[in-house]
Design an enzyme around this catalytic site. Structure first.
Site, PDB file in Angstrom:
ATOM      1  N   HIS A 166      18.374  76.310 105.349  1.00 13.49           N
ATOM      2  CA  HIS A 166      19.256  75.629 106.077  1.00 13.49           C
ATOM      3  C   HIS A 166      19.249  76.186 107.311  1.00 13.49           C
ATOM      4  O   HIS A 166      19.368  75.163 108.246  1.00 13.49           O
ATOM      5  CB  HIS A 166      20.302  75.414 105.421  1.00 13.49           C
ATOM      6  N   ASP A 211      18.529  73.670 110.699  1.00 12.36           N
ATOM      7  CA  ASP A 211      19.551  73.548 111.840  1.00 12.36           C
ATOM      8  C   ASP A 211      18.803  73.991 113.087  1.00 12.36           C
ATOM      9  O   ASP A 211      18.824  73.424 114.279  1.00 12.36           O
ATOM     10  CB  ASP A 211      20.554  74.423 111.583  1.00 12.36           C
ATOM     11  N   HIS A 261      23.548  77.966 116.046  1.00  9.91           N
ATOM     12  CA  HIS A 261      23.524  77.068 117.144  1.00  9.91           C
ATOM     13  C   HIS A 261      23.571  77.350 118.616  1.00  9.91           C
ATOM     14  O   HIS A 261      22.553  77.046 119.513  1.00  9.91           O
ATOM     15  CB  HIS A 261      24.553  75.901 117.024  1.00  9.91           C
ATOM     16  N   HIS A 273      21.849  67.950 111.887  1.00  9.63           N
ATOM     17  CA  HIS A 273      21.212  67.552 110.541  1.00  9.63           C
ATOM     18  C   HIS A 273      20.431  66.381 111.013  1.00  9.63           C
ATOM     19  O   HIS A 273      19.057  66.047 110.743  1.00  9.63           O
ATOM     20  CB  HIS A 273      21.990  67.283 109.397  1.00  9.63           C
TER      21      HIS A 273
END
Length: 305
Positions: free
Chosen positions: A234, A238, A261, A77
């Site tokens: 969101h 990311d 991720h 973030h």
């Protein structure tokens, strides 16, 4: 041109997974310094690069570590906020192993950077221009980078919870688009996953105030959603944070479905291992609108309740 902060931005809170109290100070840094973390609470080599090749496998977040084993987790973030505010150089001092979660989005970091002030430096940005398509896959999930004159993010998600379901969004990340469209979108999870994570010693700092929690067709977090498609926004947030670990802005189109991720980091590793897949792009004279964060101002910040 490259940018750094005018003064130090300070953030205090708790780690999402550790639950530990933490203070993080983001300091100005010289041109070509890049983004580095400095662990204040460990002995020995405390400097950790915010770079793709420093990422080590971690559950549910992005974690970077140095050769001595010092690490910082849940950096995605703050990295998204730096990239989305066009901050090229910063030294991030932190007195714990995990970045504070704050409200679960990147907006408090962006606001802190704008309050500290952003100043131009006497060195041009050198971007990473994608020349050839690279892709990674894992079953139905994939992530891809392909040529484009600017950074675009195209993301699709598919969850069984009726309150999430299938969502997709495409966004040109030029100028303040990240701040306006994505920065206030919070991390999210399913209630069943929260119970499972806490049983494994994770998400100890998670609350209904710093994450959107879904339970089937219900949103358990007070106040509901900030956007009807907040989950996919969101995931795009990311992705920008994880792509920022390339060490420079990317001029290319990032397309992903059900990616996370680890997959974005795998994609960067494939990119830099593939001859001819990219080239440095000196951005002096390049239209500023093609880079994320250029010209961001307080009016770009979403209104938050």
């Amino acid at each position: 041109m490259q940018n750094t902060l005018k003064t130090t931005a300070v953030f205090t809170g708790f780690g999402l997974h550790s639950g530990a109290a933490v203070t993080m100070k983001v300091h100005p840094a010289a041109a070509d310094h890049g983004i580095w973390f400095l662990r204040l609470d460990v002995d020995g080599d405390e400097m950790i690069p915010a770079r793709w090749d420093a990422v080590v496998p971690s559950k549910l977040c992005t974690l970077v570590a140095n050769a001595a084993g010092a690490s910082v987790s849940t950096i995605e973030h703050v990295m998204a906020a730096l990239a989305g505010s066009a901050v090229s150089n910063a030294l991030i001092e932190i007195d714990g192993p995990e970045v504070p979660i704050l409200d679960g989005s990147a907006a408090p970091f962006v606001e802190g950077f704008l309050n500290a002030g952003i100043t131009e430096q006497a060195a041009p940005v050198v971007a990473i221009r994608i020349l050839r398509t690279v892709e990674v896959r894992d079953g139905a999930a994939f992530a891809r980078l392909e040529p484009s004159d600017m950074l675009e993010i195209d993301f699709k998600i598919d969850f069984e919870d009726a309150a999430i379901g299938k969502q997709s969004k495409v966004l040109n990340m030029s100028n303040g688009a990240f701040v306006r469209e994505l920065s206030d979108s919070r991390t999210f999870c399913r209630n069943a996953d929260v119970i499972a994570m806490q049983a494994r010693g994770l998400a100890l700092g998670g609350t209904l105030e710093n994450a959107v929690v879904f339970d089937g067709g219900r949103v358990l977090s007070p106040g509901g959603l900030r956007h009807s498609d907040e989950p996919v926004r969101h995931k795009m947030l990311d992705a920008l944070g994880d792509l920022a670990l390339a060490g420079a802005p990317i001029l290319g189109r990032y397309t992903a479905e059900r990616a996370g991720h680890a997959m974005t980091n795998r994609l960067l590793r494939v990119l830099f291992a593939t001859p001819g897949a990219w080239t440095p792009q000196d951005c002096e004279g390049l239209a500023g609108g093609k880079l994320p964060g250029v010209g961001v101002h307080r009016g770009d910040l979403p209104l938050r309740g």
